[in-house]
Design a protein around this motif. Sequence first.
Motif, short mmCIF file in Angstrom:
data_model
loop_
_atom_site.label_atom_id
_atom_site.label_comp_id
_atom_site.label_asym_id
_atom_site.label_seq_id
_atom_site.Cartn_x
_atom_site.Cartn_y
_atom_site.Cartn_z
N PRO A 1 -1.79 1.54 -6.98
CA PRO A 1 -1.05 0.86 -5.80
C PRO A 1 -0.74 -0.68 -6.50
N ARG A 2 0.60 -1.16 -5.87
CA ARG A 2 0.90 -2.51 -6.21
C ARG A 2 0.38 -3.39 -5.16
N THR A 3 -0.56 -4.39 -5.19
CA THR A 3 -1.12 -4.92 -4.05
C THR A 3 -0.24 -6.18 -3.96
N LEU A 4 0.51 -6.47 -3.01
CA LEU A 4 1.18 -7.76 -2.80
C LEU A 4 0.47 -8.89 -2.34
N VAL A 5 -0.69 -8.99 -2.03
CA VAL A 5 -1.46 -10.04 -1.67
C VAL A 5 -3.10 -9.65 -2.14
N ARG B 1 1.71 3.54 -3.52
CA ARG B 1 2.21 2.57 -4.61
C ARG B 1 2.14 1.23 -4.07
N TRP B 2 2.46 0.91 -2.80
CA TRP B 2 2.45 -0.39 -2.49
C TRP B 2 1.72 -0.70 -1.27
N GLU C 1 -2.86 -0.99 9.15
CA GLU C 1 -2.73 -0.47 7.89
C GLU C 1 -1.80 0.56 7.66
N GLY C 2 -1.48 1.37 8.56
CA GLY C 2 -0.30 2.38 8.39
C GLY C 2 1.05 1.54 8.11
N TYR C 3 1.39 0.49 8.75
CA TYR C 3 2.49 -0.50 8.68
C TYR C 3 2.54 -1.27 7.38
N THR C 4 1.43 -1.33 6.50
CA THR C 4 1.30 -2.11 5.11
C THR C 4 1.08 -1.61 4.16
N ARG C 5 1.11 -0.25 4.21
CA ARG C 5 0.91 0.72 3.07
C ARG C 5 1.79 1.64 3.21
N ASP C 6 2.51 2.07 2.17
CA ASP C 6 3.63 2.95 1.89
C ASP C 6 3.11 4.20 1.68
N THR D 1 9.17 5.57 5.58
CA THR D 1 9.25 6.66 4.42
C THR D 1 9.86 6.06 3.23
N GLY D 2 10.35 5.15 2.90
CA GLY D 2 11.00 4.50 1.85
C GLY D 2 10.24 4.60 0.67
N LEU D 3 10.74 4.60 -0.66
CA LEU D 3 10.31 4.94 -1.81
C LEU D 3 10.18 3.94 -2.73
N VAL D 4 10.66 2.61 -2.27
CA VAL D 4 10.87 1.52 -3.27
C VAL D 4 10.28 0.21 -2.78
#
Length: 471
Positions: free
Chosen positions: A3-7, A48-49, A39-44, A86-89
């Motif tokens: 997972p790419r943690t942004l913070v 990955r993100w 959490e469901g809004y801040t994790r894809d 549902t995005g992938l990027v």
Amino acid sequence: MSPRTLVEAREPATDARFLDALAEIVGEAHVLTDPELIEGYTRDWTGRWIGDAIAVVRPADTAEVSAVVTTCFEAGIPITPQGGNTGLVGGGIPSAGSVVLSTRRLDSIETVDPIGRTIAAGAGVTVARADLAASAHGLRFGIDLASKESATLGGIVATNAGGTRMVRYGNTRAQILGIEAVLADGSVLSRWTPLVKDNVGYDIPGLLAGSEGTLAIVTKVLMKLVTPATDTQVVLAGVRDVDQALHLCNRVRQSGLTVEAAEIMTDDGISLVCAHTDARRPFGTPSPMYTLIEVSSPRETEESLLEVLSASADLIEDATVEPGPARKLWTLRESHTESISASSTTPVVKLDISVPLSVMGMFIESLREVLTERFVHVRPMLFGHFADGNIHVNLLDAEPSIAHELTDTVFELVSAHHGSISAEHGIGRAKSPWIALGRTETDIAAMKLIKSSWDPRGILNPGILLPETVG
């Protein structure tokens, strides 16, 4: 890919007055700040993100969206618009200090016009609901996605989604007639007309399609509907390579049949699906690749298709034909994503690309060669909407330490074949470092100029599509 943690940690508590102002607009129940609730809004969904947010705000209509955006604009708080997530990027995942503006409550279907063949609906309406509403009038929604149960209309506009029916009806941009959106300062833009011919000024709906929430927040759309084919046939054919599949698809078209969808899969992909589902292998003898083509015709569709197949023994190793919707045949294609995710030992590196049809075969061969030489432990799974040049490159068992290098290798190869690093999923966070492979410096500068004009304070989805490090 890990997972790419942004913070690394949550930001200090935001001024309570700001949160109170948001609550006055949408109601206290629709301003979420509890880490467990957001959490469901801040994790894809790919894993990955992972992001963070001051709050998740869930407005109910355009007026509330406008008021929320105005409040954020005045406070200088960035906004991450989000639909079905549902995005992938990583395009809908917030960075620290942002507010997630969820459009899920904008879920009303206002009208379905069976004469004009249009649907007017909120940005939070799912693709599946839009299609169901159209079906009640003998029509269909032209975009068909694997994620249609959760993907929203606002989301497909933001990414200019294509899907399995793009070869027949075009992408989302081709199907938008009108749009309502909130600009960065909270003002409401409405370009709303059911006219097919309306050439007054710039194509604002077309500009917002694919803008990934960086220019405005879409709140409502007016979209075309399509008349479904009354008689469809689906062929699954084993072929030696993608060039044979392309030749077969071309012969189908030349016969007068209409191609409704055209997909490509590899034998490895079919084996994976059969291992993870109750699907069975289609033929006794496997083929290197398989093409699934759905066709329609105003005349006898099955007879016409069988004639084409009989005359194409030079291209086909084996084939089976079923009348539409041919669920068993489509399951072999639609189960790829879940089977791939279940099989990989690491989060799958998903690269949605397109290349010209004339070099697709060479690209796939070159891709396999370079992966075998440089990334011996990575398993590539390729499938996609090949008739419009789109290949979904899924790379399994890729250790996080090589994910960036792996992506760079694939994108450089795509660029060398004059392709696009994003066919239909957008750029988001995942692909922004490589945007120069798909756009010139002048092109990027023009897009940045548009961005700065529409969003002078840079509060709409910062870091998405056009990072500050580009240009």
